[in-house]
Structure formats: C-alpha cells, structure tokens
Design a protein around this motif. Structure first.
Motif, PDB file in Angstrom:
ATOM      1  N   TYR A   1     104.145 -24.752 -47.064  1.00 22.06           N
ATOM      2  CA  TYR A   1     103.592 -24.864 -48.408  1.00 22.06           C
ATOM      3  C   TYR A   1     102.099 -24.545 -48.381  1.00 22.06           C
ATOM      4  CZ  TYR A   1     107.973 -27.190 -49.396  1.00 22.06           C
ATOM      5  OH  TYR A   1     109.305 -27.464 -49.516  1.00 22.06           O
TER       6      TYR A   1
ATOM      7  N   GLN B   1     111.066 -35.776 -45.734  1.00 22.09           N
ATOM      8  CA  GLN B   1     109.734 -36.349 -45.519  1.00 22.09           C
ATOM      9  C   GLN B   1     109.009 -36.543 -46.847  1.00 22.09           C
ATOM     10  OE1 GLN B   1     108.269 -33.379 -42.758  1.00 22.09           O
ATOM     11  NE2 GLN B   1     108.613 -34.720 -40.975  1.00 22.09           N
ATOM     12  N   LEU B   2     109.191 -35.594 -47.769  1.00 24.36           N
ATOM     13  CA  LEU B   2     108.576 -35.724 -49.083  1.00 24.36           C
ATOM     14  C   LEU B   2     109.161 -36.931 -49.819  1.00 24.36           C
ATOM     15  CD1 LEU B   2     106.765 -34.673 -51.346  1.00 24.36           C
ATOM     16  CD2 LEU B   2     108.645 -33.183 -52.066  1.00 24.36           C
TER      17      LEU B   2
ATOM     18  N   MET C   1     101.363 -33.949 -50.964  1.00 27.69           N
ATOM     19  CA  MET C   1     102.752 -34.346 -51.189  1.00 27.69           C
ATOM     20  C   MET C   1     102.926 -35.169 -52.460  1.00 27.69           C
ATOM     21  SD  MET C   1     103.844 -35.282 -47.255  1.00 27.69           S
ATOM     22  CE  MET C   1     105.627 -35.277 -47.396  1.00 27.69           C
TER      23      MET C   1
ATOM     24  N   MET D   1     106.617 -27.478 -56.748  1.00 29.94           N
ATOM     25  CA  MET D   1     106.682 -28.937 -56.770  1.00 29.94           C
ATOM     26  C   MET D   1     107.124 -29.451 -58.136  1.00 29.94           C
ATOM     27  SD  MET D   1     106.116 -31.602 -54.729  1.00 29.94           S
ATOM     28  CE  MET D   1     104.796 -31.363 -53.529  1.00 29.94           C
TER      29      MET D   1
ATOM     30  N   PHE E   1     106.401 -29.553 -44.353  1.00 31.46           N
ATOM     31  CA  PHE E   1     107.147 -30.811 -44.394  1.00 31.46           C
ATOM     32  C   PHE E   1     108.561 -30.531 -44.888  1.00 31.46           C
ATOM     33  CE2 PHE E   1     104.472 -30.492 -48.218  1.00 31.46           C
ATOM     34  CZ  PHE E   1     105.399 -30.563 -49.244  1.00 31.46           C
TER      35      PHE E   1
ATOM     36  N   ASP F   1      98.917 -36.155 -47.404  1.00 32.48           N
ATOM     37  CA  ASP F   1      99.460 -37.175 -48.307  1.00 32.48           C
ATOM     38  C   ASP F   1      99.095 -36.881 -49.753  1.00 32.48           C
ATOM     39  OD1 ASP F   1      96.781 -37.728 -47.932  1.00 32.48           O
ATOM     40  OD2 ASP F   1      97.049 -39.888 -47.698  1.00 32.48           O
TER      41      ASP F   1
ATOM     42  N   SER G   1     112.074 -31.821 -47.123  1.00 34.56           N
ATOM     43  CA  SER G   1     112.350 -32.533 -48.372  1.00 34.56           C
ATOM     44  C   SER G   1     112.531 -34.026 -48.116  1.00 34.56           C
ATOM     45  CB  SER G   1     113.610 -31.971 -49.036  1.00 34.56           C
ATOM     46  OG  SER G   1     113.442 -30.623 -49.373  1.00 34.56           O
TER      47      SER G   1
ATOM     48  N   HIS H   1     100.392 -26.509 -45.215  1.00 36.53           N
ATOM     49  CA  HIS H   1     101.076 -27.707 -44.756  1.00 36.53           C
ATOM     50  C   HIS H   1     102.561 -27.412 -44.590  1.00 36.53           C
ATOM     51  CE1 HIS H   1      97.616 -30.296 -45.316  1.00 36.53           C
ATOM     52  NE2 HIS H   1      97.474 -29.870 -46.561  1.00 36.53           N
TER      53      HIS H   1
END
Length: 302
Positions: A171, A208-209, A278, A146, A204, A275, A206, A202
């Motif tokens: 992740y 969505q991030l 992220m 990250m 997701f 959330d 990129s 989790h």
C-alpha cells in the motif's frame, strides 16, 4: 530558484496531495484544466505530475494512450520531467518481492496497457520518473482502496476482504507518495533519464488490518468477503465490474515492494507510521483518537 510543476488531475488522489506538497515546498503550482491545450499549460514547467487516470477503469485501451501522447508532447515542448504514479500491474502474477528488477510479465489487459504506456515515454526520450507503488490509501477518501473496499461496512462492525485475508499486500499512503515525488523532483537531474523507482510504502494483510481496527476501537470486527459473484453476474452490462474482476488475482497474490533502491536515493525519508495509515479510513465517529492527520494537517474528528 523558483521551480514550476504542472499537476494533471489536480482533483484526484495523486494530484491534490502532490499539489499541496509542492506548494508547501515553495514551487509554483499550476493545475491543468482538462480539455485545454496541455502544451501551452506546460510552457516553462520544470516538472509534470501525471495524475490523470480514467475513473472506474473506463476505456483504458483508448484513453491511456491518448493521455500518454498528450503528456509526451507537452514534456517534449517544455523540457519538463514527467513523474508518474506507477503500479504493479506490469508485473503480472508474480508473488514475492517486487522491484525495478522484476520482469514485467503482465497477463491482464490493463497490465499490458501500462507496460506499453511506460515504453512510450522511454522511446520518446522524455525524462521520466516512474514512482511505482501498491494500492493507494488517501486519508481524504476520494475513492481510494481503503474507503471503497475495506471500510465500506466498517460502521456495522464488518471489514470487507477482497482476496486471501492472509496475503501480504503493498500500500502507498498518498501524502507519503507525494513527499517522495517532491524529493525525487528536486534531484531529478541526478537520476537516469528513465527512472523506475519502487515506492515501498507499507505492507499488511487484511487480517492484520482487522486486528488493528479491533484493538484500536475496542469493537468486535468481523471479516466479510467482497461479492465477487455479483461482479461476475454484472460483468456483461457493467464496465467497472468487468475491470475489477480482471484484477481479482492481485488481492490474493502475496507481495511487497522492494525498498533498496528507494532508500539508497532517499535515505532520510520517513513514512507516516503504519498504525496511522491502517486506521485513517475509519469514520470519524469511531476513530479511537478523534483526530486524524489529513494531507499533513491535523484535523479534529468531530
């Protein structure tokens, strides 16, 4: 009964969080000092957490087998169970749901090295738990995916993508992985001698991030591409560039990690909310709540 864990790589992502979690659970925690006698360090240990990993993929072909040999010898001498942060390099380019039944078909050098490493533990008949996860996210940064990639230019309103922005990626939030490692350590005698356990974590994309960061901060976040062309250019003279380029396929390979086996073993496990995970890589000055949870402890984002 008091139990003892030996942490290898105590200053790294895995080691630091795992040491905290085991300590808080009442275990005696020993931190291994690199270059010392690992067999002596492991004497009387019940569990060894192998968080050792060469930085920047340096010389995996020699270093990983050397570490593996040391850890196996220490585990055989002490009778300890070894817990290893597995990855999905073993699976090669197989999009979709990855779990303990997925054929291991590595097509990279690093994937083949990891397959050989795990096979060495199994052949040595050392009690082993492979807690297999996706890219690690460390709330402390510590060179994680990250902070080094996604958020490298976030202060400029740019989120860096390293592959297909719509590819689902797996992740693992490191404090969650550490809690799972503790739970499995405490039930280790009920597991198979060689336990391959997927850690769902989790998933997701990129995109969505980017959307989550934009919504939370109220800023216009643009997506920019990682300069793979520069990695190719520097590859002949820079080891890290070569090693990163070898794994480029992974970031456009849409995948998730299966949860069935994990939840069957740990039905009460609750991960940190998505959330929070992220947003944990955001610099404190733009974090929307001005607070972040780090290693299970709430700290002010001032």
């Amino acid at each position: 009964m008091n139990q003892t864990v030996l942490i290898l790589g105590a200053s790294g992502k895995i080691g630091s969080h795992t040491a905290d979690v085991f300590w808080n659970a009442g275990w005696t925690v020993r931190n291994y000092k690199r270059g010392t006698d690992m067999i002596a360090a492991a004497a009387g240990a019940d569990v060894i957490v192998n968080g050792l990993n060469p930085p920047n993929y340096h010389n995996w072909a020699k270093t990983i087998p050397a570490i593996t040999e040391q850890v196996i010898a220490a585990a055989q001498a002490s009778g300890a169970t070894v817990i290893i942060p597995g990855n999905i390099y073993n699976c090669g380019n197989q999009p979709g749901l990855l779990d303990e039944t997925t054929p291991q078909r590595p097509h990279t050098r690093k994937g083949k090295i990891r397959v050989e490493m795990e096979a060495a533990y199994k052949a040595a008949q050392v009690r082993t738990i492979i807690l297999r996860a996706g890219n690690f996210i460390d709330p402390k940064g510590n060179g994680d995916f990250m902070s080094m990639l996604f958020m490298r230019n976030i202060a400029k309103g740019k989120l860096t993508t390293v592959g297909d922005p719509d590819a689902m990626q797996a992740y693992a939030y490191v404090p969650d992985w550490a809690r799972a490692a503790l739970a499995l350590a405490e039930m280790r005698h009920d597991l198979a001698p060689f336990a391959d356990i997927p850690f769902p974590g989790h998933s997701f994309t990129s995109r969505q991030l980017r959307d989550a960061v934009a919504t939370a901060t109220g800023q216009n976040i643009r997506m920019t591409s990682f300069p793979w062309w520069l990695m190719r250019l520097l590859g002949p003279v820079w080891e890290l560039a070569r090693e990163m380029s070898e794994m480029r396929y992974l970031y456009s390979m849409s995948h998730q990690i299966g949860e069935a086996k994990f939840h069957a073993l740990l039905p009460d496990f609750r991960p940190t909310p998505l959330d929070h995970v992220m947003l944990c890589g955001l610099p404190r000055d733009i974090h929307p709540n001005k607070t972040m949870r780090t290693g299970g402890q709430t700290i002010a984002a001032e």
